[in-house]
Design an enzyme around this catalytic site. Sequence first.
Site, PDB file in Angstrom:
ATOM      1  N   ASN A   1     -21.517  10.970  -0.685  1.00 55.59           N
ATOM      2  CA  ASN A   1     -21.105   9.589  -0.931  1.00 55.59           C
ATOM      3  C   ASN A   1     -21.654   9.111  -2.270  1.00 55.59           C
ATOM      4  OD1 ASN A   1     -20.809   6.662  -0.791  1.00 55.59           O
ATOM      5  ND2 ASN A   1     -20.456   6.950   1.396  1.00 55.59           N
ATOM      6  N   LEU A   2     -20.904   8.210  -2.888  1.00 52.71           N
ATOM      7  CA  LEU A   2     -21.323   7.644  -4.180  1.00 52.71           C
ATOM      8  C   LEU A   2     -22.583   6.795  -3.985  1.00 52.71           C
ATOM      9  CD1 LEU A   2     -20.165   7.616  -7.070  1.00 52.71           C
ATOM     10  CD2 LEU A   2     -18.847   5.573  -6.459  1.00 52.71           C
TER      11      LEU A   2
ATOM     12  N   ARG B   1       0.845  -1.215   0.000  1.00 55.62           N
ATOM     13  CA  ARG B   1       0.000   0.000   0.000  1.00 55.62           C
ATOM     14  C   ARG B   1       0.873   1.255   0.000  1.00 55.62           C
ATOM     15  NH1 ARG B   1      -4.203  -0.808   4.767  1.00 55.62           N
ATOM     16  NH2 ARG B   1      -4.988   1.223   4.075  1.00 55.62           N
TER      17      ARG B   1
ATOM     18  N   HIS C   1      -6.532   7.353  12.305  1.00 56.62           N
ATOM     19  CA  HIS C   1      -6.115   5.951  12.162  1.00 56.62           C
ATOM     20  C   HIS C   1      -4.662   5.826  11.720  1.00 56.62           C
ATOM     21  CE1 HIS C   1     -10.587   4.625  11.633  1.00 56.62           C
ATOM     22  NE2 HIS C   1     -10.285   4.899  12.872  1.00 56.62           N
TER      23      HIS C   1
ATOM     24  N   ASN D   1      -8.312   7.858   6.682  1.00 51.17           N
ATOM     25  CA  ASN D   1      -7.360   7.377   5.677  1.00 51.17           C
ATOM     26  C   ASN D   1      -5.927   7.475   6.188  1.00 51.17           C
ATOM     27  OD1 ASN D   1      -9.682   7.158   4.179  1.00 51.17           O
ATOM     28  ND2 ASN D   1      -9.293   8.997   2.963  1.00 51.17           N
TER      29      ASN D   1
HETATM   30  C1  BV8 Z   1     -11.468   0.941  19.012  1.00 53.44           C
HETATM   31  C2  BV8 Z   1      -6.071   1.857   9.645  1.00 53.44           C
HETATM   32  C3  BV8 Z   1     -11.552   1.222  21.398  1.00 53.44           C
HETATM   33  C4  BV8 Z   1      -5.351   0.641   9.175  1.00 53.44           C
HETATM   34  C5  BV8 Z   1      -8.376   1.282  10.254  1.00 53.44           C
HETATM   35  C6  BV8 Z   1     -18.700  -0.786  18.330  1.00 53.44           C
HETATM   36  C7  BV8 Z   1     -19.513  -1.605  17.609  1.00 53.44           C
HETATM   37  C8  BV8 Z   1     -18.917  -2.574  16.781  1.00 53.44           C
HETATM   38  C9  BV8 Z   1     -17.534  -2.725  16.679  1.00 53.44           C
HETATM   39  C10 BV8 Z   1     -16.739  -1.904  17.407  1.00 53.44           C
HETATM   40  C11 BV8 Z   1     -17.312  -0.958  18.229  1.00 53.44           C
HETATM   41  N1  BV8 Z   1     -16.308  -0.275  18.804  1.00 53.44           N
HETATM   42  C12 BV8 Z   1     -15.125  -0.786  18.388  1.00 53.44           C
HETATM   43  C13 BV8 Z   1     -15.366  -1.791  17.532  1.00 53.44           C
HETATM   44  C14 BV8 Z   1     -14.357  -2.577  16.883  1.00 53.44           C
HETATM   45  C15 BV8 Z   1     -13.782  -1.918  15.638  1.00 53.44           C
HETATM   46  C16 BV8 Z   1     -14.850  -1.784  14.602  1.00 53.44           C
HETATM   47  O1  BV8 Z   1     -15.427  -0.738  14.391  1.00 53.44           O
HETATM   48  N2  BV8 Z   1     -15.057  -2.906  13.904  1.00 53.44           N
HETATM   49  C17 BV8 Z   1     -16.032  -2.879  12.771  1.00 53.44           C
HETATM   50  C18 BV8 Z   1     -15.428  -3.665  11.641  1.00 53.44           C
HETATM   51  C19 BV8 Z   1     -17.346  -3.415  13.207  1.00 53.44           C
HETATM   52  N3  BV8 Z   1     -13.171  -0.621  15.899  1.00 53.44           N
HETATM   53  C20 BV8 Z   1     -11.895  -0.607  16.395  1.00 53.44           C
HETATM   54  O2  BV8 Z   1     -11.255  -1.600  16.650  1.00 53.44           O
HETATM   55  C21 BV8 Z   1     -11.275   0.776  16.614  1.00 53.44           C
HETATM   56  N4  BV8 Z   1     -10.687   0.873  17.915  1.00 53.44           N
HETATM   57  O3  BV8 Z   1     -12.668   0.881  18.955  1.00 53.44           O
HETATM   58  O4  BV8 Z   1     -10.744   1.130  20.184  1.00 53.44           O
HETATM   59  C22 BV8 Z   1     -11.983   2.656  21.545  1.00 53.44           C
HETATM   60  C23 BV8 Z   1     -13.262   3.081  21.159  1.00 53.44           C
HETATM   61  C24 BV8 Z   1     -13.673   4.405  21.371  1.00 53.44           C
HETATM   62  C25 BV8 Z   1     -12.804   5.341  21.890  1.00 53.44           C
HETATM   63  C26 BV8 Z   1     -11.524   4.896  22.241  1.00 53.44           C
HETATM   64  C27 BV8 Z   1     -11.127   3.558  22.041  1.00 53.44           C
HETATM   65  C28 BV8 Z   1     -10.118   1.021  15.620  1.00 53.44           C
HETATM   66  C29 BV8 Z   1     -10.611   1.112  14.243  1.00 53.44           C
HETATM   67  C30 BV8 Z   1      -9.488   1.564  13.308  1.00 53.44           C
HETATM   68  C31 BV8 Z   1      -8.922   0.410  12.508  1.00 53.44           C
HETATM   69  N5  BV8 Z   1      -8.005   0.899  11.456  1.00 53.44           N
HETATM   70  N6  BV8 Z   1      -7.496   1.774   9.332  1.00 53.44           N
HETATM   71  C32 BV8 Z   1      -5.461   0.429   7.680  1.00 53.44           C
HETATM   72  O5  BV8 Z   1      -5.929   1.341   6.966  1.00 53.44           O
HETATM   73  O6  BV8 Z   1      -5.030  -0.645   7.249  1.00 53.44           O
HETATM   74  S1  BV8 Z   1     -10.064   1.200   9.851  1.00 53.44           S
HETATM   75  C33 BV8 Z   1     -10.137   1.363   8.119  1.00 53.44           C
HETATM   76  O7  BV8 Z   1     -11.375   0.772   7.744  1.00 53.44           O
HETATM   77  C34 BV8 Z   1     -10.194   2.783   7.614  1.00 53.44           C
HETATM   78  O8  BV8 Z   1      -9.359   3.652   8.316  1.00 53.44           O
HETATM   79  C35 BV8 Z   1     -11.672   3.128   7.799  1.00 53.44           C
HETATM   80  O9  BV8 Z   1     -11.927   3.521   9.127  1.00 53.44           O
HETATM   81  C36 BV8 Z   1     -12.347   1.787   7.560  1.00 53.44           C
HETATM   82  C37 BV8 Z   1     -12.847   1.685   6.154  1.00 53.44           C
HETATM   83  O10 BV8 Z   1     -13.992   2.468   6.094  1.00 53.44           O
HETATM   84  P1  BV8 Z   1     -14.137   3.599   4.938  1.00 53.44           P
HETATM   85  O11 BV8 Z   1     -12.959   4.483   4.950  1.00 53.44           O
HETATM   86  O12 BV8 Z   1     -15.473   4.189   5.107  1.00 53.44           O
HETATM   87  O13 BV8 Z   1     -14.019   2.745   3.568  1.00 53.44           O
HETATM   88  P2  BV8 Z   1     -15.062   1.674   2.990  1.00 53.44           P
HETATM   89  O14 BV8 Z   1     -14.331   0.932   1.935  1.00 53.44           O
HETATM   90  O15 BV8 Z   1     -15.726   0.938   4.083  1.00 53.44           O
HETATM   91  O16 BV8 Z   1     -16.218   2.570   2.292  1.00 53.44           O
HETATM   92  C38 BV8 Z   1     -15.885   3.413   1.233  1.00 53.44           C
HETATM   93  C39 BV8 Z   1     -17.064   4.385   1.087  1.00 53.44           C
HETATM   94  O17 BV8 Z   1     -16.736   5.305   0.065  1.00 53.44           O
HETATM   95  C40 BV8 Z   1     -18.363   3.689   0.673  1.00 53.44           C
HETATM   96  O18 BV8 Z   1     -19.440   4.227   1.443  1.00 53.44           O
HETATM   97  C41 BV8 Z   1     -18.514   4.057  -0.821  1.00 53.44           C
HETATM   98  O19 BV8 Z   1     -19.856   4.202  -1.184  1.00 53.44           O
HETATM   99  C42 BV8 Z   1     -17.793   5.400  -0.853  1.00 53.44           C
HETATM  100  N7  BV8 Z   1     -17.189   5.726  -2.159  1.00 53.44           N
HETATM  101  C43 BV8 Z   1     -16.499   4.882  -2.978  1.00 53.44           C
HETATM  102  N8  BV8 Z   1     -16.048   5.568  -4.060  1.00 53.44           N
HETATM  103  C44 BV8 Z   1     -16.451   6.871  -3.893  1.00 53.44           C
HETATM  104  C45 BV8 Z   1     -17.168   6.978  -2.675  1.00 53.44           C
HETATM  105  N9  BV8 Z   1     -17.709   8.137  -2.222  1.00 53.44           N
HETATM  106  C46 BV8 Z   1     -17.524   9.242  -3.015  1.00 53.44           C
HETATM  107  N10 BV8 Z   1     -16.821   9.231  -4.185  1.00 53.44           N
HETATM  108  C47 BV8 Z   1     -16.282   8.079  -4.660  1.00 53.44           C
HETATM  109  N11 BV8 Z   1     -15.622   8.083  -5.828  1.00 53.44           N
END
Ligand code: BV8
Length: 224
Positions: free
Chosen positions: A200-201, A58, A108, A91
Amino acid sequence: MHPPRIVVLTGAGISAESGLPTFRDADGLWEGHDPMTVATPEAYDDDPALVHRFYDERRAALARVRPNAAHRALARLEDALGDRLHLVTQNVDDLHERGGSRRVHHMHGRLRAAWCTACDERTAWDGPLGHRPPCPSCDVPALRPDVVWFGEVPHGMDEIEEALWECDLFVSIGTSGLVYPAAAFVHYAAGNGKETLELNLHASEASVDVGQSRRGPATDLVPA
Ligand code: BV8
């Protein structure tokens, strides 16, 4: 009438048109692995070479792409609003900075940085980490990607919470609203009576709760 205080949250969708796959794109798999399983401390303990390959590829891909009109538009918004704009990104790419934004809150982490787990130093890093180079500060080969993995605490949550509390408008751009705590920001803002807007798309998890949701590519919606 004072200019508005705005919090902008961006996700992978804002960098999609620059050529970086989103987590949902690329049929969501990297070498057959769900990225959500590679981006964890457990995966790093089990198979550091695999995780390093994920991030080294990446980091190399990031060097081959450029910011787009959406990144540049947010840099213009920063010029206009100054510190009344709080730009938070999920990002790990540096396209906001290369698009001209000066103050970017990488909740992140960053791909072009390494974090030494021996001396806790963070250092700018452009090359691979897979060959386990020594830390520039302590010489120990303990460098990991300076990104926040699942299960780890995002950076600057208090600062983000304060900005959400003080803002007049919350805007989410190109995010699916599936990863917490970032996915909770729109609910926090709406719950405190703030205006909320989604660009969002496609529809996302947040679409039902935002005040206004506009559909289209970020390179059209954000400049507009
Ligand atoms: C934590 C870095 C405690 C690394 C990343 C509550 C409920 C359920 C689960 C949890 C919860 N709390 C915590 C969790 C666990 C977990 C979590 O959320 N799991 C999910 C899967 C259910 N969260 C964690 O572990 C977090 N830590 O909670 O610690 C805490 C909590 C609170 C306060 C203090 C401590 C840590 C999460 C971070 C992990 N690291 N990235 C790497 O990049 O490799 S996350 C990574 O995935 C990204 O950073 C981003 O956050 C996520 C991806 O999401 P998006 O960026 O939205 O991308 P995605 O592909 O999903 O969507 C793309 C969007 O773009 C779509 O909507 C599409 O329609 C749109 N799009 C596409 N093309 C276009 C467009 N829009 C416009 N124009 C276009 N052309």
